[in-house]
Design a protein around this motif. Sequence first.
Motif, PDB file in Angstrom:
ATOM      1  N   ALA A  30      -8.306 -10.967   9.069  1.00 41.64           N
ATOM      2  CA  ALA A  30      -7.346 -10.081   8.393  1.00 41.64           C
ATOM      3  C   ALA A  30      -6.211  -9.645   9.316  1.00 41.64           C
ATOM      4  N   GLY A  31      -6.263 -10.025  10.578  1.00 46.44           N
ATOM      5  CA  GLY A  31      -5.191  -9.679  11.520  1.00 46.44           C
ATOM      6  C   GLY A  31      -5.319  -8.272  12.069  1.00 46.44           C
ATOM      7  N   LEU A  32      -6.516  -7.683  11.996  1.00 46.38           N
ATOM      8  CA  LEU A  32      -6.706  -6.333  12.532  1.00 46.38           C
ATOM      9  C   LEU A  32      -7.185  -6.378  13.969  1.00 46.38           C
TER      10      LEU A  32
ATOM     11  N   ILE B 278       3.077 -11.770   9.550  1.00 49.81           N
ATOM     12  CA  ILE B 278       3.672 -11.189   8.336  1.00 49.81           C
ATOM     13  C   ILE B 278       3.460 -12.123   7.141  1.00 49.81           C
TER      14      ILE B 278
ATOM     15  N   LYS C 154      -0.267 -12.278   6.219  1.00 51.95           N
ATOM     16  CA  LYS C 154      -0.756 -11.067   5.553  1.00 51.95           C
ATOM     17  C   LYS C 154      -0.185 -10.947   4.136  1.00 51.95           C
TER      18      LYS C 154
ATOM     19  N   PHE D  46      -7.074  -7.736   1.687  1.00 54.17           N
ATOM     20  CA  PHE D  46      -8.210  -7.382   2.540  1.00 54.17           C
ATOM     21  C   PHE D  46      -8.950  -6.188   1.956  1.00 54.17           C
TER      22      PHE D  46
ATOM     23  N   TYR E 104      -5.748   7.203   2.193  1.00 49.67           N
ATOM     24  CA  TYR E 104      -5.118   8.514   2.373  1.00 49.67           C
ATOM     25  C   TYR E 104      -5.640   9.491   1.330  1.00 49.67           C
TER      26      TYR E 104
ATOM     27  N   LEU F  17       4.662  -1.725   0.371  1.00 46.19           N
ATOM     28  CA  LEU F  17       4.330  -2.426   1.616  1.00 46.19           C
ATOM     29  C   LEU F  17       4.445  -3.935   1.433  1.00 46.19           C
ATOM     30  N   TYR F  18       4.116  -4.396   0.217  1.00 41.01           N
ATOM     31  CA  TYR F  18       4.170  -5.838  -0.049  1.00 41.01           C
ATOM     32  C   TYR F  18       5.485  -6.239  -0.705  1.00 41.01           C
TER      33      TYR F  18
ATOM     34  N   TRP G 205      -5.871   0.827   8.728  1.00 40.37           N
ATOM     35  CA  TRP G 205      -6.102  -0.577   8.351  1.00 40.37           C
ATOM     36  C   TRP G 205      -5.155  -1.012   7.237  1.00 40.37           C
ATOM     37  N   ILE G 206      -4.747  -0.046   6.408  1.00 40.61           N
ATOM     38  CA  ILE G 206      -3.873  -0.386   5.275  1.00 40.61           C
ATOM     39  C   ILE G 206      -2.545  -0.933   5.805  1.00 40.61           C
ATOM     40  N   ILE G 207      -2.002  -0.253   6.815  1.00 39.96           N
ATOM     41  CA  ILE G 207      -0.745  -0.694   7.418  1.00 39.96           C
ATOM     42  C   ILE G 207      -0.964  -2.000   8.173  1.00 39.96           C
ATOM     43  N   ARG G 208      -2.055  -2.029   8.938  1.00 38.24           N
ATOM     44  CA  ARG G 208      -2.274  -3.182   9.821  1.00 38.24           C
ATOM     45  C   ARG G 208      -2.571  -4.466   9.057  1.00 38.24           C
ATOM     46  N   SER G 209      -3.176  -4.329   7.884  1.00 41.22           N
ATOM     47  CA  SER G 209      -3.475  -5.560   7.148  1.00 41.22           C
ATOM     48  C   SER G 209      -2.340  -5.925   6.196  1.00 41.22           C
ATOM     49  N   SER G 210      -1.296  -5.086   6.158  1.00 43.72           N
ATOM     50  CA  SER G 210      -0.181  -5.376   5.246  1.00 43.72           C
ATOM     51  C   SER G 210       0.906  -6.172   5.980  1.00 43.72           C
TER      52      SER G 210
ATOM     53  N   LEU H  25       3.745  -5.358   6.629  1.00 50.00           N
ATOM     54  CA  LEU H  25       4.689  -4.486   7.336  1.00 50.00           C
ATOM     55  C   LEU H  25       4.405  -4.636   8.831  1.00 50.00           C
ATOM     56  N   SER H  26       5.418  -5.018   9.616  1.00 52.89           N
ATOM     57  CA  SER H  26       5.136  -5.211  11.038  1.00 52.89           C
ATOM     58  C   SER H  26       4.980  -3.852  11.713  1.00 52.89           C
TER      59      SER H  26
END
Lengths: 244, 562
Positions: free
Chosen positions: A48-50, A70, A73, A78, A86, A101-102, B400-405, B407-408
């Motif tokens: 997932a790139g984490l 980018i 993702k 994920f 939040y 975000l997408y 994780w929401i930001i990191r997996s999106s 958005l750089s």
Amino acid sequence: MIKLTNLTKIYGKLTAVNHINLDVGSGEIFGFLGPNGAGKTTTIRMIAGLLQPTEGTAVIGEYDIQREAIQAKAITGFIPDRPYIYDKLTATEFMHFTASLYDLTDAKNRIIGLLELFGLVDWMDELVENYSHGMKQRLVMASALLHEPRVLVVDEPMVGLDPRGARLVKDIFKDLASKGVTVFMSTHTLEIVEQMCSRVAIINQGNIIAQGSVQDLGRMARMQDSHLEPIFLRLTGGDEVLDS
Amino acid sequence: MLFLLAPRKYAIKNRLHRLKPGDGVKTAFLGLLGLGFWAFMFGISFRVLTYFRTIEGLGDLLAIRLLSMILVVFFSVLVFSNIVTALSTFYLSGELEILHATPIHGEDIYRSKFVETLVDSSWMVLIYGLPVFIAYGVVFKAAAGYYVGLALTVVPFLIIPAGIGIIVTMLLVNAFPARRAKDILVLLGLLFFMAMYILLRLLQPEKLVDPDTFPTLVQYLTAMRGPVSPLLPSFWAAKSLSPLLRGNGGDALFYLLMLWSTALALIVIGEWVCMKIYYRGWSRSQEGRKAPLSRSRAADLFFTLVSSPFRGRLRAIVLKDVKIFFRNTSQWSQLFLLVALIVVYLYSFKLLPLERAAMPSFFLQNLISFLNLGMVGFVVSAVAVRFVFPAVSLEGESFWIIRSSPLSLKQFLWAKFLSSLLPLVILAGILIVISNIFLRVTPFMMTLSVMTVIMMTFGITALGVGLGSVFPRFRYENVAQIPTGFGGIIYMLIAMLFIGTVIILEAWPVYRIFTAQTFGRHIPDSGWVAIVMSFALVVVINLLAVLLPMHVGLRRLREPDS
């Protein structure tokens, strides 16, 4: 659709994932199994790139998750094992935030549709902090599908879901796969793997010890026609513990 | 009961056993800071008390009156702090679910939580109160008996507010659910603190260190008639300590017994209250809440308005952050503190007796305006450490929401920068313009200071976002924990260094220009070159202050296991 080549993660002296190689095709539901601490979540977080691999590559579609993060993702959804969202946003607000975000424009109808699909419409204007674990999990799933991903990476999808929710998720995953979406899923619920997954890989102590269809795994464990549970225990050495 | 405290004991032990190489330096640094503050408290107390002793006849009385006042303040702070702590330890702490599911007696839970509350809310008052009490002992040349008496007095003096705090908390939670009670308390606490702050500021405590104003202070203290009720434990504490200071037994034993009997009685009453109503309150504390005010239509309109200057993903981040900020009482209520800070700051400038100064007033006004630049920089940094430094950490476990999106992290970090910049620029602008108007500075100085402060605000914001990413704290129980950690201190130090450098680099050329104007001196070409170079360096440093921390922060966030 997902290609892992020599993927490795080392934490200090511990090799959590050791040179694993996997190739998962389009429209496949792929089960990723292993005992606790075997390296499942680490692998999934690298896909997932984490998490940055110590060595090796993970390619999603045609994109390397490290070099073309980018793009990779943008086609991946994920779903983590713990649904941290939040707390001070409502479900609708969270979905709109995810849509931004997408870079999705005019996602309103799709958001309502997904909230309906996951049974959250009645709660959509309630703050997430008032949700149960299962509801949060469903909201995370809805948000992961918002941008119509080509690959879905899921860590423990059934934790916290009621039987109806679990059934719903199974149906959705099958439907997605029939439309060509690749589902890569780690789980401890072996019946689900038996029902849904075309192929399975078992990871133990960071190494892939077996992969193939459930029947293939049965042959490897010399337990043809058996259910996955005894096969899994035999392959991971868990049956010795049970016998002793 | 003690076994229930074992997890905390093990946690401390494990933390000490698993210190990383950098942790020693961190601890030493924080220790030194604490020691510095301790020495400062001792120094001030020593100085004031020594002066009091020189006043014939009245001095000792004044010192004792001051002691009663200090004890009253400590007592009120302790009661409040115990209420807030008891809410966490008795109702909101994560381990409670496990504790309540085990066959432990209610009395045991009460006693262990009592000790936890007492320690958590009293240690700071104890540590910073000690130098004051020791200064009393040293100035009064008290015998060893005073220090023994001090120890015997302090213990029940800390137990009483803990007992009161816990009982009040239990009653409060039975009236409101714990989380709502917490919101109300946070708000009340801040209003209380704000009022105390403004009051103290208007009393001008800096006069305590100015010997010229001591006679007025003495008059003031003498004029205050009986500020302490004899029913307050702080009165008993003062009455048990003062005879020991003077070297006679007096009624010390009686008041000591009053303290101890009340403390022990409160422990017992607390246990009784706990057995009656604690479980019901704890059960209620897990119930959900209704939507807060920040979910109204007007609030939505406000959020849309605030985020309207931004577009796309940036707007999404800003909108989310603003909503979360205004829906979290412990966050937005700090804005009261900000208002208090601005009022007090500007009020101080209004009070400056510039016309009475010996130097040519235009020169002095510009000089002060220059110092004002540094002060505004400091205030903006203090605000930034509270609101900007935690910006990245506030993503918490949802990061994780930001990191997996798609958005750089670079876009994410700059979004945080831009959304924090605007409010800070407005704040800095208000502070510098109004204070300069009060100072009646020249148009040149006004232009220069406004430009400098705005430029510095870019650096201060970037430092906050950047260092906040270098020292992230994604797992926190309370937002206030983020800026008060090691990273927050480092941020303040670097921000001060940055502001100081800018001020020094500007002070020299401005001084040259002013003296040239005032005394009609000519500045040679080489002088002008140096002046321009100095200003150019200011611009370069400001640019570096923006780019460098953002770069380092980004690198830290990109690190494999961040």
